[in-house]
Design a protein around this motif. Structure first.
Motif, mmCIF file in Angstrom:
data_model
loop_
_atom_site.group_PDB
_atom_site.id
_atom_site.type_symbol
_atom_site.label_atom_id
_atom_site.label_comp_id
_atom_site.label_asym_id
_atom_site.label_seq_id
_atom_site.Cartn_x
_atom_site.Cartn_y
_atom_site.Cartn_z
ATOM 1 N N GLY A 141 -11.202 18.017 -32.764
ATOM 2 C CA GLY A 141 -10.857 19.418 -33.020
ATOM 3 C C GLY A 141 -9.381 19.599 -32.746
ATOM 4 N N PHE A 142 -8.663 20.015 -33.760
ATOM 5 C CA PHE A 142 -7.208 19.996 -33.695
ATOM 6 C C PHE A 142 -6.619 21.393 -33.868
ATOM 7 C CE2 PHE A 142 -3.342 19.350 -36.520
ATOM 8 C CZ PHE A 142 -2.465 19.174 -35.467
ATOM 9 N N LYS A 143 -5.775 21.755 -32.894
ATOM 10 C CA LYS A 143 -5.005 23.007 -32.984
ATOM 11 C C LYS A 143 -3.539 22.621 -33.125
ATOM 12 C CE LYS A 143 -2.743 26.455 -30.219
ATOM 13 N NZ LYS A 143 -1.467 26.124 -30.855
ATOM 14 N N PRO A 144 -2.934 22.859 -34.288
ATOM 15 C CA PRO A 144 -1.526 22.475 -34.462
ATOM 16 C C PRO A 144 -0.568 23.453 -33.775
ATOM 17 C CG PRO A 144 -2.396 23.423 -36.492
ATOM 18 C CD PRO A 144 -3.514 23.435 -35.502
ATOM 19 N N THR A 145 0.708 23.105 -33.777
ATOM 20 C CA THR A 145 1.750 23.990 -33.243
ATOM 21 C C THR A 145 1.690 25.341 -33.959
ATOM 22 O OG1 THR A 145 3.170 22.054 -32.966
ATOM 23 C CG2 THR A 145 4.236 24.214 -32.825
ATOM 24 N N TYR A 146 1.861 26.413 -33.194
ATOM 25 C CA TYR A 146 1.845 27.751 -33.797
ATOM 26 C C TYR A 146 2.850 27.811 -34.948
ATOM 27 C CZ TYR A 146 2.152 32.785 -34.379
ATOM 28 O OH TYR A 146 2.130 34.051 -34.911
ATOM 29 N N GLY A 147 2.401 28.289 -36.086
ATOM 30 C CA GLY A 147 3.310 28.476 -37.221
ATOM 31 C C GLY A 147 3.427 27.273 -38.138
ATOM 32 N N SER A 148 2.866 26.133 -37.728
ATOM 33 C CA SER A 148 3.047 24.941 -38.559
ATOM 34 C C SER A 148 2.103 24.941 -39.762
ATOM 35 C CB SER A 148 2.869 23.665 -37.742
ATOM 36 O OG SER A 148 1.542 23.578 -37.279
ATOM 37 N N ILE A 149 1.072 25.762 -39.711
ATOM 38 C CA ILE A 149 0.211 25.975 -40.885
ATOM 39 C C ILE A 149 0.209 27.475 -41.156
ATOM 40 C CG2 ILE A 149 -2.171 25.936 -41.748
ATOM 41 C CD1 ILE A 149 -2.644 23.395 -40.195
ATOM 42 N N SER A 150 0.411 27.843 -42.402
ATOM 43 C CA SER A 150 0.466 29.255 -42.765
ATOM 44 C C SER A 150 -0.812 29.982 -42.350
ATOM 45 C CB SER A 150 0.638 29.390 -44.274
ATOM 46 O OG SER A 150 0.382 30.717 -44.675
ATOM 47 N N ARG A 151 -0.642 31.182 -41.816
ATOM 48 C CA ARG A 151 -1.801 32.015 -41.481
ATOM 49 C C ARG A 151 -2.201 32.920 -42.639
ATOM 50 N NH1 ARG A 151 -0.690 35.841 -37.677
ATOM 51 N NH2 ARG A 151 1.530 35.424 -37.782
ATOM 52 N N TYR A 152 -1.469 32.856 -43.745
ATOM 53 C CA TYR A 152 -1.806 33.714 -44.880
ATOM 54 C C TYR A 152 -3.228 33.392 -45.339
ATOM 55 C CZ TYR A 152 -1.695 35.829 -49.537
ATOM 56 O OH TYR A 152 -1.973 36.572 -50.647
ATOM 57 N N GLY A 153 -4.088 34.382 -45.243
ATOM 58 C CA GLY A 153 -5.484 34.169 -45.615
ATOM 59 C C GLY A 153 -6.406 34.017 -44.425
ATOM 60 N N LEU A 154 -5.831 33.897 -43.237
ATOM 61 C CA LEU A 154 -6.650 33.845 -42.021
ATOM 62 C C LEU A 154 -6.774 35.270 -41.479
ATOM 63 C CD1 LEU A 154 -7.982 32.598 -39.471
ATOM 64 C CD2 LEU A 154 -5.675 32.271 -38.552
ATOM 65 N N THR A 155 -7.989 35.762 -41.434
ATOM 66 C CA THR A 155 -8.214 37.117 -40.921
ATOM 67 C C THR A 155 -7.730 37.183 -39.473
ATOM 68 O OG1 THR A 155 -10.151 37.250 -42.324
ATOM 69 C CG2 THR A 155 -9.957 38.916 -40.586
#
Lengths: 475, 92, 464
Positions: free
Chosen positions: C172-186
């Motif tokens: 289970g992987f949580k990347p660095t904040y902002g490294s994957i776009s949140r556009y589309g994540l509620t």
């Protein structure tokens, strides 16, 4: 009204910024489209969408703040202002709270007979507009085309003390935003709004109880509402009544203010920093771009029109009112026309035509090159001043150059001595009785004969030459 | 007193709570509030609040119009429409 | 190309295997309940073969938008809501050939650690159907653990990827904040959360992350950077009061350190004095942001409305009161409270300052150690409606996971085998953009502890 009371008036002005797209999404910010056509998941507050800051809106914000002499923020950020209302898709408004574009400015305003005064600006900040609600009988219709329009709010300190001052301040501010090309600044059409705070107190006692006034859709209504409120509050104050802290709405049908319905729970906007957008830091290149967009402001312009071109107060007032008029004036003068002459034409004939057509200068085909060639035709004696007025009308109606209008209509002056001599002879021979009176010593009748010559020549007789020939003929 | 504060809070949050919910939620909310208060022992007055997880460069969008292609699906998603308007009961 | 990708592509490339696969997923998921919706769409399989993730079925947490599919967030209020656009992260996966096959169950709006707060269905842990899969991305974790998909997308606000991965025995992987776009994540808590990944294989996980990682014009808090990783020699191990952990968890924790030492790493115990402030600070901030993020759900423009009401404010209140469950209401209340004038300084602002303090301490620590070893959760997967694990206790137990969210750091939870019939594991936290160190260390562990599947899991390699 008790003249010993001190009156404090502050304004909160909102302007729609002239951008192509909305504040936080790429929907069109165009007015007057079909309801709910300029909408997208972002401005409708769909889950998963994020605000996308519009670069031009920030530039406009900084520019106005700069023009109002504010301290420009090195770093700006946005905040969420939380409250529920159906016209606001996210049920919070993205606004600025702790780090607005500008803080603490002043602007000098000329209140005419009341003199010039410096008004302090509390802050200038960016935010987004809400949608429009249209109330039917038992339903409300919602149109979100306007939701997310970029707004700039300008908050003044309570430095105004009369309704007239507020009106003049607003008119000057309208000129300012139009000079800067950041907004139409039109209150009647809703591209500018103004709420006012007013309190009264005995001198030396500081501010009184604040009453907020809303729903004033023109600078004039702002003046009237404040005038009404000063009366109302002064009476209450002097009779020992209590002034309630409240929001009141201007009722333009009855010319009075009425308290707005009060909510059960007081507002608590719970501002907190907008986490979806990083702060914007204004670097040197950005500030230089702002500086380059700065123009001479209306009051300075008016004063310079008077001092540099020696215009009358009313002329300068009229010309500086419209930035397009100022440009036309200065460009025409630059091409060699006399400033007073240009000013006279603008403030009389041009003004009349604009009023007749209910148009603004920018919407007309008159430009500096046409205007200056019209004046040159007069100066060179190729058309008369009277003909020139007709040419001006034709420029407005036909969108053509003066030369070609004069050519087409055959309006060039008759300045050939032979041709003109025939007309003079005709007039002289048709009016022996007048000639007799003149010979009798009443030379005033000569001007009547000149009038006849102009009439017979359809106004085209070159006046100087005609007068010379007439003098020769009748001695 | 506690009930009152949470009632005001519910009002601000546009939540209508049943009596049962009030009982359940206020109890849990108070439990969490007390946990929050344990932060009072942290000495942080000289620290700036962190509002973003990362500080990054300026991000702006060019002022260009890009219309959303599927506007009508946005209208269809609503509960009540009148022509192209979203419809709600009258705002008094 | 990752072999796991090859395995799935070559299986699903055959039409009859695809039919069998869909049938088998439905069969298994009747018991697990990981998917809220499942559909394998028609594809151009020839084109897929050439793509880095071509033919890999992906499950997506139901708070992430996929155009034309429902986006329920596990909530009544969005029960029938269909997304009109696709999240950037998902679009990037799809462009790389991944196939979104379904949307997975979750705690309502991401609020919970057990999936018990979903209003739309029950998800069980594939290792023990009486137990929870963890949360809030429990559906995605369960789908991967049951072998239904090799890769799934979730979101991690305070541990919502790492904790269910830990409960289900996968990465289970949580990347660095902002490294994957949140556009589309509620949005639940915008400044804390990030889209994360579940996988059965580290190489597949890495490929998926590289695919998704990009600056996005639709998310101005996103950014792209070189994902790096320094050479790791020293690893910090959080010194934990033994009473804080259940025995199997403590054993896995010790075992992980031992393996690291055996492999030549220096493992040093460290303390975080700010650890005790992590939970109050995290929940204060998360709930404050949630109170605004969830304000948009009013049933007017979309979502379940309330029918008729005499005025719009009542309309909104009705829709919200019917549409939200208890946990969501509680968190909205708390978030509203801590922002109220008069309380804001004491709660919200204080929490943000405490967050700065925590970040500072963690920052200093990670300058000395390129990796931090921590437990994921104090317990293994707990029983459904466990009286030992009430909602309050669950929130307190987020302590090890939400640390990385407060600091915006990347973290990976890694399985350490099965103990007493249930998966165990640990997590590593790296400095910002240090994802590569996480993948490297996990690759090492995978040699000792590869992902194991529970009995009855779907075995794609057998479907030929």
């Amino acid at each position: 009204m008790n003249s010993s009371l001190k009156i404090f008036i502050g304004l909160e002005i909102h302007i729609h910024l002239k951008t192509e797209s909305k504040m936080f999404c790429p929907c069109s910010a165009h007015y007057g489209d079909e309801p709910n056509t300029n909408i997208c998941p972002i401005c409708l507050g769909y889950p998963g969408t994020l605000p996308l800051l519009n670069e031009r809106a920030i530039e406009h914000g900084y520019l106005v703040a700069r023009a109002l002499g504010c301290r420009l923020s090195n770093r700006i950020s946005f905040a969420r202002k939380n409250y529920f209302y159906p016209d606001m898709p996210k049920n919070y408004q993205i606004s600025q709270h702790n780090h607005p574009v500008g803080i603490g400015g002043t602007i000098e305003v000329d209140f005419n007979d009341l003199g010039a005064k410096r008004i302090r600006i509390h802050n200038v900040h960016l935010e987004e507009d809400a949608g429009k609600m249209i109330h039917a009988n038992d339903a409300t219709l919602l149109d979100y085309n306007r939701a997310g329009y970029p707004l700039l709010e300008i908050v003044t300190e309570p430095d105004l003390s009369r309704g007239e001052e507020a009106e003049l301040f607003l008119r000057d501010f309208q000129r300012l935003v139009r000079y800067l090309k950041v907004s139409d600044g039109n209150m009647e059409e809703g591209s500018m709004k103004c709420d006012a705070n007013i309190s009264i107190n005995l001198p030396g006692r500081g501010l009184g109880t604040k009453v907020e006034l809303k729903n004033m859709n023109s600078p004039r209504f702002v003046r009237l509402a404040l005038g009404y409120e000063i009366e109302r509050q002064s009476k209450l104050f002097n009779s020992g009544g209590e002034i309630v802290q409240e929001t009141r709405l201007w009722n333009e049908n009855r010319d009075i203010t009425l308290p707005m319905r009060r909510k059960e729970t007081p507002d608590d906007y719970r501002y907190f920093p907008e986490p979806d957008m990083p702060s914007f830091v204004s670097n040197a290149a950005f500030l230089k771009r702002i500086e380059n967009q700065l123009v001479e402001l209306p009051l300075a312009k008016k004063r310079r029109l008077q001092s540099e071109y020696d215009l009358k107060v009313e002329q300068a007032e009229f010309i500086h009112n419209d930035i397009a008029m100022v440009t036309l004036f200065e460009d025409t003068v630059k091409s060699g026309a006399s400033a007073r002459n240009v000013a006279a034409w603008l403030s009389s004939d041009v003004r009349k035509l604009l009023n007749r057509d209910k148009r603004t200068l920018a919407d007309t085909p008159l430009n500096a090159s046409r205007f200056s060639s019209l004046l040159t035709l007069v100066d060179q004696g190729r058309i008369s001043g009277k003909i020139a007025k007709n040419v001006l009308k034709d420029i407005f109606s036909e969108d053509a150059d003066p030369e070609s209008i004069v050519e087409k209509k055959g309006w060039f002056q008759i300045s050939d001595p032979n041709e003109l001599g025939k007309i003079v002879d005709q007039v002289v021979s048709q009016n022996p009785d007048v000639i007799e009176i003149i010979s009798g010593g009443d030379s005033k009748q000569k001007s009547w004969l000149m009038g006849e010559i102009m009439r017979v020549s359809n106004g085209k007789a070159a006046p100087e030459l005609a007068k010379k020939i007439l003098d020769e003929r009748i001695g | 007193m506690e009930q009152d504060e949470w009632a005001v809070t519910a009002e601000l949050a546009a939540l209508k709570l049943s009596e049962g919910e009030k009982k359940r939620l206020v109890k849990q909310a108070e439990q969490m509030r007390k946990l929050y208060l344990s932060m009072s022992s942290a000495v942080v007055d000289n620290l700036e609040p962190t509002t973003h997880a990362s500080v990054v460069k300026n991000r702006v969008r060019k002022d260009e119009v890009k219309p959303f292609k599927d506007v009508d699906t946005l209208l269809d998603a609503s509960n009540e429409l009148d022509d192209r308007f979203f419809l709600i009961p009258n705002v008094l | 190309m990752p072999p796991v990708k090859q395995l799935w592509f070559s299986a699903l490339n055959k039409p009859h295997v695809r039919d069998k696969y869909v049938q088998r997923v439905r069969e298994i998921d009747k018991k697990i309940g990981s998917f809220l919706s499942f559909k394998l769409e028609e594809q151009d399989w020839t084109a897929l073969g050439r793509k880095p993730l071509g033919g890999v079925p992906v499950a997506v947490k139901d708070n992430i938008a996929v155009r034309g599919r429902k986006l329920t967030c596990g909530s009544r209020i969005l029960e029938n809501f269909v997304a009109p656009y696709t999240a950037t992260a998902i679009r990037r996966l799809e462009n790389a050939g991944a196939l979104v096959v379904g949307k997975t169950n979750m705690d309502e709006f991401g609020m919970g650690s057990s999936n018990e707060h979903s209003a739309l269905g029950r998800t069980s842990n594939p290792w023990d159907l009486q137990r929870v899969p963890g949360g809030s991305s429990g559906g995605s974790a369960a789908a991967v653990a049951a072998g239904l998909v090799p890769l799934a997308v979730g979101s991690d606000t305070g541990g919502s990827v790492r904790q269910p991965a830990n409960f289900c025995g996968i990465y289970g992987f949580k990347p660095t904040y902002g490294s994957i776009s949140r556009y589309g994540l509620t949005a639940y808590a915008s400044s804390l959360e990030v889209i994360g990944l579940f996988a059965v294989d580290i190489r597949l996980l890495e490929t998926a992350f590289e695919t998704m990682h990009a600056e996005d014009e639709f998310d101005q808090s996103s950014f792209s950077t070189n994902i790096s990783g320094s050479e790791v020699k020293k690893i910090a191990m959080l010194d934990i009061d033994p009473g804080m952990l259940e025995t199997p968890v403590a054993e896995a924790y010790t075992q992980a350190a031992q393996i690291l030492r055996e492999r030549g790493y220096v493992v040093e115990k460290v303390n975080l004095v700010t650890l005790k402030f992590v939970i109050p600070s995290y929940y204060t901030i998360a709930n404050a942001e949630a109170s605004a993020n969830l304000a948009r759900f009013d049933g007017i423009r979309y979502g379940s409305g309330s029918g008729y009401s005499q005025n719009p404010i009542n309309l909104i209140k009705e829709a919200r009161s019917r549409g939200f469950g208890d946990e969501v209401k509680l968190r909205i209340l708390l978030g509203t409270y801590v922002l109220r004038s008069g309380f804001k300084d004491q709660y919200y602002i204080k929490a943000q300052r405490v967050r700065t303090l925590i970040r500072k301490e963690l920052g200093v620590l990670l300058r000395n150690y390129p990796l931090l070893l921590m437990p994921v959760f104090p317990t293994q997967a707990f029983l459904r409606a466990d009286s030992e694990m009430d909602n309050y206790k669950q929130r307190l137990s987020d302590i090890f996971t939400c640390l990385a969210n407060l600091a915006g750091l990347p973290a990976l939870s890694v399985p350490i085998g099965i103990n007493r019939g249930l998966p165990t594991g640990v997590q590593f936290v790296a400095p910002a953009f240090g994802e590569k160190s996480l993948f490297d260390i996990a690759r090492g562990f995978s040699e000792v502890f590869p992902v194991q599947f529970p009995p009855g899991a779907l075995e794609i390699e057998r479907m030929r």
